[in-house]
Scaffold this active site. Structure first.
Site, PDB file in Angstrom:
ATOM      1  N   SER A   1       0.867  -1.421  -0.115  1.00  0.00           N
ATOM      2  CA  SER A   1       0.025  -0.030   0.125  1.00  0.00           C
ATOM      3  C   SER A   1       0.592   1.100   0.644  1.00  0.00           C
ATOM      4  O   SER A   1       0.411   2.468  -0.150  1.00  0.00           O
ATOM      5  CB  SER A   1      -0.719  -0.237   1.058  1.00  0.00           C
TER       6      SER A   1
ATOM      7  N   LYS B   1     -12.537  -0.100  -1.009  1.00  0.00           N
ATOM      8  CA  LYS B   1     -11.903   1.092  -1.552  1.00  0.00           C
ATOM      9  C   LYS B   1     -12.458   0.954  -2.485  1.00  0.00           C
ATOM     10  O   LYS B   1     -12.616   1.553  -2.850  1.00  0.00           O
ATOM     11  CB  LYS B   1      -9.893  -0.197  -2.046  1.00  0.00           C
TER      12      LYS B   1
ATOM     13  N   HIS C   1      -5.681  -3.707  -1.743  1.00  0.00           N
ATOM     14  CA  HIS C   1      -5.692  -2.318  -3.213  1.00  0.00           C
ATOM     15  C   HIS C   1      -5.353  -2.536  -4.512  1.00  0.00           C
ATOM     16  O   HIS C   1      -5.067  -2.389  -5.179  1.00  0.00           O
ATOM     17  CB  HIS C   1      -4.179  -1.781  -3.165  1.00  0.00           C
TER      18      HIS C   1
HETATM   19  C1  LIG Z   1      -6.931  -0.549   3.446  1.00  0.00           C
HETATM   20  C2  LIG Z   1      -6.048  -2.510   3.846  1.00  0.00           C
HETATM   21  C3  LIG Z   1      -6.734  -2.886   4.821  1.00  0.00           C
HETATM   22  C4  LIG Z   1      -7.810  -2.450   5.726  1.00  0.00           C
HETATM   23  O1  LIG Z   1      -8.680  -3.112   4.668  1.00  0.00           O
HETATM   24  P1  LIG Z   1     -10.496  -1.748   5.186  1.00  0.00           P
HETATM   25  O2  LIG Z   1     -11.673  -3.303   4.287  1.00  0.00           O
HETATM   26  O3  LIG Z   1     -10.148  -0.610   5.407  1.00  0.00           O
HETATM   27  O4  LIG Z   1     -10.402  -2.299   6.811  1.00  0.00           O
HETATM   28  C5  LIG Z   1      -5.939  -3.937   4.445  1.00  0.00           C
HETATM   29  N1  LIG Z   1      -5.037  -4.573   4.123  1.00  0.00           N
HETATM   30  C6  LIG Z   1      -4.607  -3.848   3.264  1.00  0.00           C
HETATM   31  C7  LIG Z   1      -3.721  -3.895   2.154  1.00  0.00           C
HETATM   32  C8  LIG Z   1      -5.385  -2.504   3.102  1.00  0.00           C
HETATM   33  O5  LIG Z   1      -4.454  -1.211   2.023  1.00  0.00           O
END
Ligand SMILES: *Cc1c(COP(=O)(O)O)cnc(C)c1O
Length: 400
Positions: free
Chosen positions: A188, A247, A216
């Protein structure tokens, strides 16, 4: 006499002062109206290079209409955890849709990507005889999940396959009851990809199984946004496939896809699933609609990648270091906390919002601005942003 309350207040004041001194005190930025490619943030209209709204679905008419219809047909909340009476027909229908999308037997939806990662690490690595093996740059939710797991843990340097192999060859790994290799699909902070073909090869050679967190990559990588295992054509060799609904999908939630026996086991044991209430109908309907849109409107993903190339090439041409990015997450490496923060603040004044990400979230000297494009940005939006990156970057002496 100091009371317990005084001692808490003194502690909080001291900690907050320390956070401010270190530039780690969080001030919330406020969005007015939609999360959109050009948004109003803290009262100012800015080109938004900060959200994870990859496919510009947060305001999509079908998602909004289906969310409203679900409120009328199913109400606004479930008032229960899934295993008690928090499972409506639409929760199961979404899980079937996600399983079909991922090409697996089954899927299970959790409240967030964070909780699904915690749950899988904790439930699948439940014994000290197990071994959880993790990339050092995996997401915080995997790190916390690993802490809650009873398994032993080993961390390998980022994407270092020799180091992963060395861990798998240790006596501890050889004698482990079960071994799980966990990796983000897309990392990320840098926007680089996990070497999944090598990881699944090693897993098979040494008798481990693989969990991929595609937060992502969902909606971004692979056929119709099915994720990195699809991109690398190794989907049938990944046993625990994690996706997010928070996301690109534009709502909130996480899910795990895999064999039915995996889903059955997690349904009975996963603690966030068992002890935290389920999604309201509007969220479930939004997510289901988003999967339909991803299948029906593949041009969104094409546009996302066009936009990513446009911004990345523009930034490179200006002389910025965009690191190892292979995805629509493009870092602009600065290397100094104060400079990165100043760059972000000055860009904001000019109408471009790109977040500064600094130590300790990234390693010291890796301070950066992180940009994320959306399929909804126009070429004019991106050219405007590039012009401002050039102007402010030159003013700060970051580029020639
Ligand atoms: C954003 C993210 C999460 C968390 O996801 P949410 O649905 O916002 O809790 C988990 N793993 C990675 C790699 C992320 O970038």
């Amino acid at each position: 006499m100091t009371t317990q309350t005084d001692s808490l207040m003194d502690f909080l004041d001291a900690e907050n002062a320390q956070l401010k001194a270190e530039g780690r005190f969080v001030r919330l930025r406020v969005l007015t109206g939609h999360q959109a490619p050009v948004s109003v943030v803290d009262g100012k209209r800015v080109v938004n290079l900060t959200s994870n709204n990859y496919l510009d679905l947060t305001g999509h008419p079908k998602l909004k209409a289906d969310a409203k219809a679900a409120i009328d047909s199913h109400g606004v909340g479930t008032a229960a955890v899934r295993p008690i009476i928090g499972t409506q027909d639409i929760h199961l229908a979404l899980e079937q849709k996600l399983a079909k999308f991922k090409g697996t037997e089954s899927a299970l939806v959790f409240q967030s990507g964070f909780t699904v990662n915690v749950a899988c690490c904790q439930s699948l690595m439940s014994d000290p005889k197990d071994l959880l093996i993790s990339d050092e740059l995996n997401h915080a939710s995997i790190i916390d999940g690993a802490r809650l797991a009873k398994a032993a843990r080993k961390v390998y340097p980022h994407k270092d396959m020799k180091a992963l192999q060395a861990i798998l060859e240790t006596p501890e790994a050889r004698s482990a009851r079960r071994k799980m290799i966990v990796t983000d699909g897309v990392f990320s902070m840098d926007g680089d990809l996990a070497p999944l073909p090598e990881i699944v090869d090693l897993a098979e050679r040494y008798g481990a199984f693989v969990m991929v967190d595609d937060a992502h990559a969902s909606g971004v990588m692979g056929e119709n946004g099915r994720g990195t295992p699809s991109h690398f054509k190794v989907a049938d060799r990944v046993q625990v496939s994690i996706g997010t609904l928070s996301k690109a999908v534009g709502s909130v939630g996480g899910y795990v896809a895999g064999q039915k026996r995996l889903i059955d086991y997690l349904t009975s044991t996963a603690r966030p699933f068992t002890f935290s209430s389920s999604h309201p109908p509007s969220v479930i309907a939004t997510c289901a609609a988003a999967i339909d849109v991803m299948l029906d409107e593949p041009q969104r993903i094409q546009k996302l990648w066009q936009n990513a190339a446009h911004l990345k090439e523009g930034l490179k041409k200006l002389g910025f270091d965009t690191g190892a990015s292979e995805t629509p997450i493009t870092p602009v490496l600065i290397g100094d906390t104060k400079k990165a923060q100043e760059f972000s603040a000055r860009l904001f004044d000019e109408g471009v919002f790109a977040l500064a990400i600094c130590f300790p979230i990234v390693a010291r000297g890796k301070d950066r601005l992180r940009t994320i494009v959306s399929s909804g940005h126009t070429a004019q939006d991106l050219d405007f942003a590039l012009e401002k990156f050039g102007k402010v970057g030159r003013e700060l002496g970051l580029i020639p």
